[in-house]
Design a protein around this motif. Sequence first.
Motif, PDB file in Angstrom:
ATOM      1  N   UNK A  16       0.724  -0.026  -1.433  1.00  0.00           N
ATOM      2  CA  UNK A  16      -0.098   0.655  -0.436  1.00  0.00           C
ATOM      3  C   UNK A  16      -0.359   2.053  -0.962  1.00  0.00           C
ATOM      4  N   UNK A  17      -1.527   2.583  -0.645  1.00  0.00           N
ATOM      5  CA  UNK A  17      -1.945   3.860  -1.197  1.00  0.00           C
ATOM      6  C   UNK A  17      -2.184   4.858  -0.072  1.00  0.00           C
ATOM      7  N   UNK A  18      -1.553   6.008  -0.177  1.00  0.00           N
ATOM      8  CA  UNK A  18      -1.872   7.119   0.712  1.00  0.00           C
ATOM      9  C   UNK A  18      -2.653   8.106  -0.140  1.00  0.00           C
ATOM     10  N   UNK A  53     -10.048  17.724   0.751  1.00  0.00           N
ATOM     11  CA  UNK A  53      -9.890  18.421   2.037  1.00  0.00           C
ATOM     12  C   UNK A  53      -8.640  17.962   2.787  1.00  0.00           C
ATOM     13  N   UNK A  54      -7.733  17.247   2.087  1.00  0.00           N
ATOM     14  CA  UNK A  54      -6.482  16.728   2.663  1.00  0.00           C
ATOM     15  C   UNK A  54      -6.704  15.730   3.799  1.00  0.00           C
ATOM     16  N   UNK A  55      -7.779  14.957   3.711  1.00  0.00           N
ATOM     17  CA  UNK A  55      -8.019  13.878   4.653  1.00  0.00           C
ATOM     18  C   UNK A  55      -7.474  12.589   4.045  1.00  0.00           C
ATOM     19  N   UNK A  56      -6.883  11.727   4.872  1.00  0.00           N
ATOM     20  CA  UNK A  56      -6.350  10.449   4.398  1.00  0.00           C
ATOM     21  C   UNK A  56      -7.493   9.444   4.309  1.00  0.00           C
ATOM     22  N   UNK A  57      -7.586   8.765   3.159  1.00  0.00           N
ATOM     23  CA  UNK A  57      -8.617   7.748   2.949  1.00  0.00           C
ATOM     24  C   UNK A  57      -8.150   6.452   3.602  1.00  0.00           C
ATOM     25  N   UNK A  98     -11.095  -5.873  13.752  1.00  0.00           N
ATOM     26  CA  UNK A  98     -11.167  -4.889  12.677  1.00  0.00           C
ATOM     27  C   UNK A  98      -9.932  -3.996  12.773  1.00  0.00           C
ATOM     28  N   UNK A  99      -9.333  -3.735  11.613  1.00  0.00           N
ATOM     29  CA  UNK A  99      -8.131  -2.918  11.540  1.00  0.00           C
ATOM     30  C   UNK A  99      -8.411  -1.694  10.670  1.00  0.00           C
ATOM     31  N   UNK A 100      -7.905  -0.545  11.067  1.00  0.00           N
ATOM     32  CA  UNK A 100      -8.008   0.675  10.273  1.00  0.00           C
ATOM     33  C   UNK A 100      -6.673   0.865   9.576  1.00  0.00           C
ATOM     34  N   UNK A 101      -6.692   0.915   8.228  1.00  0.00           N
ATOM     35  CA  UNK A 101      -5.441   0.961   7.481  1.00  0.00           C
ATOM     36  C   UNK A 101      -5.605   1.668   6.156  1.00  0.00           C
ATOM     37  N   UNK A 102      -4.491   1.961   5.519  1.00  0.00           N
ATOM     38  CA  UNK A 102      -4.550   2.534   4.186  1.00  0.00           C
ATOM     39  C   UNK A 102      -4.842   1.417   3.191  1.00  0.00           C
ATOM     40  N   UNK A 103      -5.478   1.737   2.057  1.00  0.00           N
ATOM     41  CA  UNK A 103      -5.773   0.707   1.057  1.00  0.00           C
ATOM     42  C   UNK A 103      -4.495   0.141   0.444  1.00  0.00           C
ATOM     43  N   UNK A 104      -4.587  -1.093  -0.020  1.00  0.00           N
ATOM     44  CA  UNK A 104      -3.436  -1.705  -0.677  1.00  0.00           C
ATOM     45  C   UNK A 104      -3.743  -3.122  -1.081  1.00  0.00           C
ATOM     46  N   UNK A 105      -2.816  -3.707  -1.817  1.00  0.00           N
ATOM     47  CA  UNK A 105      -2.987  -5.083  -2.240  1.00  0.00           C
ATOM     48  C   UNK A 105      -1.908  -5.509  -3.209  1.00  0.00           C
ATOM     49  N   UNK A 122      -1.886  -0.571 -10.321  1.00  0.00           N
ATOM     50  CA  UNK A 122      -2.329  -1.423  -9.216  1.00  0.00           C
ATOM     51  C   UNK A 122      -2.829  -0.582  -8.045  1.00  0.00           C
ATOM     52  N   UNK A 123      -2.128   0.499  -7.750  1.00  0.00           N
ATOM     53  CA  UNK A 123      -2.533   1.368  -6.649  1.00  0.00           C
ATOM     54  C   UNK A 123      -3.898   1.997  -6.919  1.00  0.00           C
TER      55      UNK A 123
END
Length: 109
Positions: A50-52, A57-61, A73-80, A91-92
């Motif tokens: 998982x990627x934070x 601008x210090x905003x989380x993607x 629909x889910x709002x989440x951090x990227x990952x796989x 991978x991240x």
Amino acid sequence: MADSDLTWRILERGESTDYAIFSAHRHRAVHPPSGREGVFTVIDSPNWVNVIALTPDDEVVMVRQFRHGTESISLEIPGGLVDPGEAFVEAALRELSEETGYVAESAEL
């Protein structure tokens, strides 16, 4: 309390079912100190990242993804999944780019 006091002893393991990105099986186990038994579902999966990611601008993607389990629909951090032979950081970075289009200048565990 030692780890051995907390470790459930497996009494019986069921057959594994393959679901492409993971497999699952059930097993029956007993907790040594209490003698309490239980049946547990175990999911075996390749490594996952998982990627934070932070913008300048210090905003989380975040990513919006459809999840079949909730049919929403889910709002989440990227990952796989980590590909065989792939390092976690590689991978991240790959997942971040694939899911968001962002390319990170650097990354750390």
